[in-house]
Design a protein around this motif. Structure first.
Motif, PDB file in Angstrom:
ATOM      1  N   SER A  20       0.830  -1.199   0.000  1.00 17.94           N
ATOM      2  CA  SER A  20       0.000   0.000   0.000  1.00 17.94           C
ATOM      3  C   SER A  20       0.866   1.251   0.000  1.00 17.94           C
ATOM      4  CB  SER A  20      -0.918  -0.002   1.223  1.00 17.94           C
ATOM      5  OG  SER A  20      -1.632   1.194   1.310  1.00 17.94           O
ATOM      6  N   ILE A  21       0.423   2.281  -0.723  1.00 17.91           N
ATOM      7  CA  ILE A  21       1.129   3.563  -0.727  1.00 17.91           C
ATOM      8  C   ILE A  21       1.022   4.232   0.633  1.00 17.91           C
ATOM      9  CG2 ILE A  21       1.167   5.863  -1.770  1.00 17.91           C
ATOM     10  CD1 ILE A  21       0.159   4.647  -4.333  1.00 17.91           C
ATOM     11  N   PHE A  22      -0.121   4.071   1.274  1.00 19.35           N
ATOM     12  CA  PHE A  22      -0.385   4.674   2.578  1.00 19.35           C
ATOM     13  C   PHE A  22      -0.474   3.566   3.611  1.00 19.35           C
ATOM     14  CE2 PHE A  22      -2.187   8.537   4.651  1.00 19.35           C
ATOM     15  CZ  PHE A  22      -1.419   9.464   3.965  1.00 19.35           C
ATOM     16  N   ASN A  23       0.248   3.696   4.740  1.00 21.08           N
ATOM     17  CA  ASN A  23       0.224   2.676   5.773  1.00 21.08           C
ATOM     18  C   ASN A  23      -0.178   3.274   7.116  1.00 21.08           C
ATOM     19  OD1 ASN A  23       2.604   3.930   6.812  1.00 21.08           O
ATOM     20  ND2 ASN A  23       3.820   2.780   5.319  1.00 21.08           N
ATOM     21  N   LYS A  24      -0.141   2.451   8.151  1.00 26.14           N
ATOM     22  CA  LYS A  24      -0.567   2.904   9.480  1.00 26.14           C
ATOM     23  C   LYS A  24       0.297   4.042   9.997  1.00 26.14           C
ATOM     24  CE  LYS A  24      -2.429  -1.611  10.812  1.00 26.14           C
ATOM     25  NZ  LYS A  24      -2.330  -2.744  11.771  1.00 26.14           N
ATOM     26  N   ARG A  25       1.565   4.004   9.666  1.00 21.14           N
ATOM     27  CA  ARG A  25       2.475   5.078  10.102  1.00 21.14           C
ATOM     28  C   ARG A  25       2.069   6.413   9.491  1.00 21.14           C
ATOM     29  NH1 ARG A  25       5.907   5.079  14.460  1.00 21.14           N
ATOM     30  NH2 ARG A  25       7.608   6.567  14.118  1.00 21.14           N
ATOM     31  N   ASP A  26       1.649   6.368   8.252  1.00 23.66           N
ATOM     32  CA  ASP A  26       1.208   7.598   7.589  1.00 23.66           C
ATOM     33  C   ASP A  26      -0.073   8.143   8.207  1.00 23.66           C
ATOM     34  OD1 ASP A  26       3.328   7.609   5.696  1.00 23.66           O
ATOM     35  OD2 ASP A  26       2.283   6.081   4.533  1.00 23.66           O
ATOM     36  N   ILE A  27      -0.929   7.260   8.655  1.00 17.61           N
ATOM     37  CA  ILE A  27      -2.156   7.699   9.322  1.00 17.61           C
ATOM     38  C   ILE A  27      -1.815   8.423  10.618  1.00 17.61           C
ATOM     39  CG2 ILE A  27      -4.267   6.901  10.451  1.00 17.61           C
ATOM     40  CD1 ILE A  27      -4.394   4.656   8.396  1.00 17.61           C
ATOM     41  N   LEU A  28      -0.815   7.901  11.365  1.00 17.23           N
ATOM     42  CA  LEU A  28      -0.365   8.573  12.583  1.00 17.23           C
ATOM     43  C   LEU A  28       0.154   9.976  12.274  1.00 17.23           C
ATOM     44  CD1 LEU A  28       0.452   8.656  15.581  1.00 17.23           C
ATOM     45  CD2 LEU A  28       2.601   7.528  14.933  1.00 17.23           C
ATOM     46  N   ILE A  29       0.924  10.096  11.200  1.00 17.60           N
ATOM     47  CA  ILE A  29       1.446  11.402  10.804  1.00 17.60           C
ATOM     48  C   ILE A  29       0.305  12.349  10.449  1.00 17.60           C
ATOM     49  CG2 ILE A  29       2.801  12.597   9.034  1.00 17.60           C
ATOM     50  CD1 ILE A  29       4.644  10.183   8.956  1.00 17.60           C
ATOM     51  N   CYS A  30      -0.721  11.832   9.805  1.00 16.54           N
ATOM     52  CA  CYS A  30      -1.881  12.662   9.457  1.00 16.54           C
ATOM     53  C   CYS A  30      -2.591  13.174  10.707  1.00 16.54           C
ATOM     54  CB  CYS A  30      -2.844  11.869   8.588  1.00 16.54           C
ATOM     55  SG  CYS A  30      -2.265  11.587   6.901  1.00 16.54           S
ATOM     56  N   PRO A 206       1.953  11.747  -2.083  1.00 14.65           N
ATOM     57  CA  PRO A 206       0.749  11.672  -1.236  1.00 14.65           C
ATOM     58  C   PRO A 206       1.055  11.675   0.254  1.00 14.65           C
ATOM     59  CG  PRO A 206       0.582  10.133  -3.062  1.00 14.65           C
ATOM     60  CD  PRO A 206       1.966  10.685  -3.111  1.00 14.65           C
ATOM     61  N   ARG A 207       2.093  10.954   0.661  1.00 12.63           N
ATOM     62  CA  ARG A 207       2.397  10.853   2.098  1.00 12.63           C
ATOM     63  C   ARG A 207       2.912  12.172   2.663  1.00 12.63           C
ATOM     64  NH1 ARG A 207       7.371   9.050   4.092  1.00 12.63           N
ATOM     65  NH2 ARG A 207       6.171   7.654   5.422  1.00 12.63           N
ATOM     66  N   SER A 208       3.295  13.122   1.804  1.00 13.88           N
ATOM     67  CA  SER A 208       3.673  14.461   2.248  1.00 13.88           C
ATOM     68  C   SER A 208       2.541  15.460   2.039  1.00 13.88           C
ATOM     69  CB  SER A 208       4.910  14.954   1.491  1.00 13.88           C
ATOM     70  OG  SER A 208       5.994  14.072   1.620  1.00 13.88           O
ATOM     71  N   LEU A 209       1.816  15.288   0.952  1.00 15.18           N
ATOM     72  CA  LEU A 209       0.772  16.236   0.577  1.00 15.18           C
ATOM     73  C   LEU A 209      -0.438  16.151   1.501  1.00 15.18           C
ATOM     74  CD1 LEU A 209      -0.270  18.321  -1.453  1.00 15.18           C
ATOM     75  CD2 LEU A 209      -1.092  16.433  -2.861  1.00 15.18           C
ATOM     76  N   VAL A 210      -0.863  14.944   1.837  1.00 15.95           N
ATOM     77  CA  VAL A 210      -2.078  14.781   2.654  1.00 15.95           C
ATOM     78  C   VAL A 210      -1.892  15.368   4.055  1.00 15.95           C
ATOM     79  CG1 VAL A 210      -3.642  13.098   3.690  1.00 15.95           C
ATOM     80  CG2 VAL A 210      -2.878  12.793   1.327  1.00 15.95           C
ATOM     81  N   PRO A 211      -0.801  15.102   4.771  1.00 16.70           N
ATOM     82  CA  PRO A 211      -0.615  15.744   6.079  1.00 16.70           C
ATOM     83  C   PRO A 211      -0.595  17.267   6.002  1.00 16.70           C
ATOM     84  CG  PRO A 211       0.882  13.893   5.847  1.00 16.70           C
ATOM     85  CD  PRO A 211       0.256  14.110   4.516  1.00 16.70           C
ATOM     86  N   ALA A 212       0.059  17.820   4.984  1.00 14.58           N
ATOM     87  CA  ALA A 212       0.079  19.277   4.830  1.00 14.58           C
ATOM     88  C   ALA A 212      -1.327  19.820   4.617  1.00 14.58           C
ATOM     89  CB  ALA A 212       0.983  19.665   3.669  1.00 14.58           C
ATOM     90  N   ALA A 213      -2.127  19.110   3.813  1.00 12.54           N
ATOM     91  CA  ALA A 213      -3.506  19.542   3.559  1.00 12.54           C
ATOM     92  C   ALA A 213      -4.343  19.491   4.835  1.00 12.54           C
ATOM     93  CB  ALA A 213      -4.125  18.668   2.476  1.00 12.54           C
ATOM     94  N   LEU A 214      -4.182  18.445   5.625  1.00 14.97           N
ATOM     95  CA  LEU A 214      -4.927  18.326   6.878  1.00 14.97           C
ATOM     96  C   LEU A 214      -4.523  19.417   7.863  1.00 14.97           C
ATOM     97  CD1 LEU A 214      -4.843  14.450   7.340  1.00 14.97           C
ATOM     98  CD2 LEU A 214      -6.831  15.854   6.766  1.00 14.97           C
ATOM     99  N   SER A 215      -3.242  19.776   7.864  1.00  9.60           N
ATOM    100  CA  SER A 215      -2.772  20.828   8.762  1.00  9.60           C
ATOM    101  C   SER A 215      -3.380  22.178   8.413  1.00  9.60           C
ATOM    102  CB  SER A 215      -1.238  20.908   8.701  1.00  9.60           C
ATOM    103  OG  SER A 215      -0.754  21.937   9.531  1.00  9.60           O
ATOM    104  N   VAL A 216      -3.435  22.505   7.121  1.00  9.52           N
ATOM    105  CA  VAL A 216      -3.999  23.805   6.736  1.00  9.52           C
ATOM    106  C   VAL A 216      -5.502  23.846   6.995  1.00  9.52           C
ATOM    107  CG1 VAL A 216      -2.203  24.204   5.008  1.00  9.52           C
ATOM    108  CG2 VAL A 216      -4.353  23.181   4.305  1.00  9.52           C
ATOM    109  N   ILE A 217      -6.163  22.716   6.843  1.00 11.55           N
ATOM    110  CA  ILE A 217      -7.605  22.673   7.143  1.00 11.55           C
ATOM    111  C   ILE A 217      -7.830  22.972   8.620  1.00 11.55           C
ATOM    112  CG2 ILE A 217      -9.614  21.164   7.306  1.00 11.55           C
ATOM    113  CD1 ILE A 217      -8.534  19.707   4.802  1.00 11.55           C
ATOM    114  N   ALA A 218      -7.036  22.323   9.479  1.00 15.38           N
ATOM    115  CA  ALA A 218      -7.175  22.538  10.916  1.00 15.38           C
ATOM    116  C   ALA A 218      -6.824  23.972  11.300  1.00 15.38           C
ATOM    117  CB  ALA A 218      -6.278  21.547  11.668  1.00 15.38           C
TER     118      ALA A 218
END
Length: 466
Positions: A20-30, A206-218
């Motif tokens: 998988s491109i996205f794993n549990k570790r990436d979810i933690l980072i998100c 994706p593993r860099s872009l998604v966390p950045a997007a979630l941060s700006v939303i918050a």
């Protein structure tokens, strides 16, 4: 092969054979990125209140967190001493507590990513905002966004140190803090994401872009709780230019601003070298710079502080003609002296004011030379501020989106993009390193997106030598 055998075959060869491109570790980072975005949102609002308090105390002699502008002071010539006092305090903090409080905020963050595995001292979470509040609150011609960005980066790094993570994972959290900080400062979520990509991540994964997007939303969620739907720069509605000649003129404006951005960058480097040659300790540099800032502030008080209200006035067409030209020169000189003295500074807001005045001045000059061309000064101001930002920092996409999102004038997208392309190309052609990376290159640090491309001719020359 029956149905169950087919399903078993597909399960074994499709679902488990690919990683998988996205794993549990990436979810933690998100999840951590969301927390970082919320924290940065609150810290940005706290920094604004502290700056208000410092301004009220030094310029108006009262204890208050209400919005106060240095340009509205009634101190007369005594206002000359306020930036000197602020520079002296910042110098003392740097000398006796931590010299890392010096700087724009962004270059220092880039350095930590490139050579220090995204590790930032946790105490900078408080020292950088404190020194920035003193610097801006005492009339320093800087923006509050640089320290907010540095604080967001420090927060991301701190989370990456509290939880055992690799340097790559810390970099993602750090960049998420930066993206959230831009959104919190300007109300520009896309601008925050692209600034993080262009200056911190140097990648689009994706593993860099998604966390950045979630941060700006918050971060944007927290910002809306405090300011509602108010924009960073409020201006009246503009319309899309209908004449092709207008677009050509904005391209020409972008070319001139690109040349000026190169000159400004070299001016900063030259003035920094002058300060380095002075026979005094670097602790005194911010106070010495405060002398120049204070003198210019007595001549034109609008150059003092972040100047967001003045930027809005420029964008609304209220600053034109000789006033725009003089404000461009005086703000540039104040910023040049202040930033060269290595005090705590944010460069984005000053560039916006300088660029806005420059865009208005150039559009007025075009209309004077060619009366049949009448450019909208409001669009010209947007083109100027975005183009100068693009030319000086090389954050091309971030400059476009921050300008459009901070004003909500999306009809001006084509003129802004046109000017930014021109300024960016001129900057790339005439200057190898931006104002943000020059000091890093002097230290021997390699910047990923500033490597010179090898052409076919270079390969042919190499083959001929062999």
């Amino acid at each position: 092969m029956n149905y169950f055998e087919k399903m078993q075959f597909l399960k074994e060869n499709t679902f488990h054979s690919k990683k998988s491109i996205f794993n549990k570790r990436d979810i933690l980072i998100c999840l951590l990125s969301i927390i970082i975005g919320i924290s940065v949102g609150y810290l940005a609002q706290a920094l604004k209140l502290i700056i208000n308090f410092v301004t009220n105390f030094f310029y108006f002699g009262k204890f208050s967190f209400e919005l106060a502008l240095p340009e509205n002071n009634h101190l007369g010539y005594y206002a000359f001493f306020i930036p000197i006092i602020g520079g002296l305090i910042v110098g003392l903090i740097a000398r006796f507590i931590n010299p890392s409080v010096y700087g724009h905020g962004i270059p220092e963050t880039m350095e930590k990513i490139l050579i220090n595995e995204s590790l930032i001292q946790k105490r900078m979470l408080f020292l950088k905002p404190a020194s920035a509040a003193i610097s801006v609150g005492t009339g320093g011609p800087f923006g509050e966004e640089g320290p907010i960005i540095a604080t967001g980066a420090t927060l991301g790094s701190a989370f990456g140190q509290l939880i055992k993570m690799s340097s790559e994972e810390r970099k993602i959290l750090l960049a998420s803090g930066v993206a959230g900080a831009v959104s919190a400062a300007f109300g520009s979520p896309f601008g925050g994401i692209f600034l993080a990509i262009e200056l911190m991540l140097f990648e689009f994964k994706p593993r860099s872009l998604v966390p950045a997007a979630l941060s700006v939303i918050a971060a944007e969620f927290i910002r809306m709780k405090f300011v509602g739907d108010n924009l960073a720069f409020t201006m009246s509605l503009v319309s899309l230019p209908t004449a092709s000649m207008d677009i050509i003129c904005y391209f020409v404006i972008g070319i001139f601003i690109g040349v000026i951005s190169v000159g400004m960058t070299h001016s900063v480097h030259y003035c920094e070298s002058i300060f380095e040659k002075l026979p005094i300790h670097w602790m005194w540099w911010p106070a010495l710079g405060g002398i120049g800032v204070g003198a210019i502030g007595v001549i034109e008080p609008k150059v003092l502080g972040a100047g967001y209200e003045t930027i809005s006035s420029i964008l609304n067409g209220n600053v034109i003609g000789h006033f725009a030209a003089s404000l461009f020169i005086l703000k540039f000189l104040a910023w040049l002296i202040g930033v060269s003295s290595r005090t705590t500074a944010g460069t984005l807001a000053p560039l916006f004011m300088i660029g806005g005045c420059l865009g208005v001045t150039l559009s007025g000059l075009i209309s004077y030379l060619f009366p049949f061309i009448q450019l909208d000064p409001k669009i010209a101001a947007m083109v100027g501020m975005a183009s100068l930002f693009a030319g000086v920092t090389r954050a091309f996409l971030a400059s476009v989106f921050i300008t459009l999102e901070a004003t909500h004038q999306f009809w001006a997208a084509i003129p802004v993009l046109t000017g930014c392309v021109a300024a960016y190309l001129i900057s790339l052609f005439l200057m190898q390193h931006s104002i943000l990376t020059y000091s890093l290159v002097k230290k021997g640090i390699i910047i990923p997106n500033e490597q010179i491309n090898v052409t076919v001719n270079d390969h042919q020359k190499t083959d001929n030598k062999k």
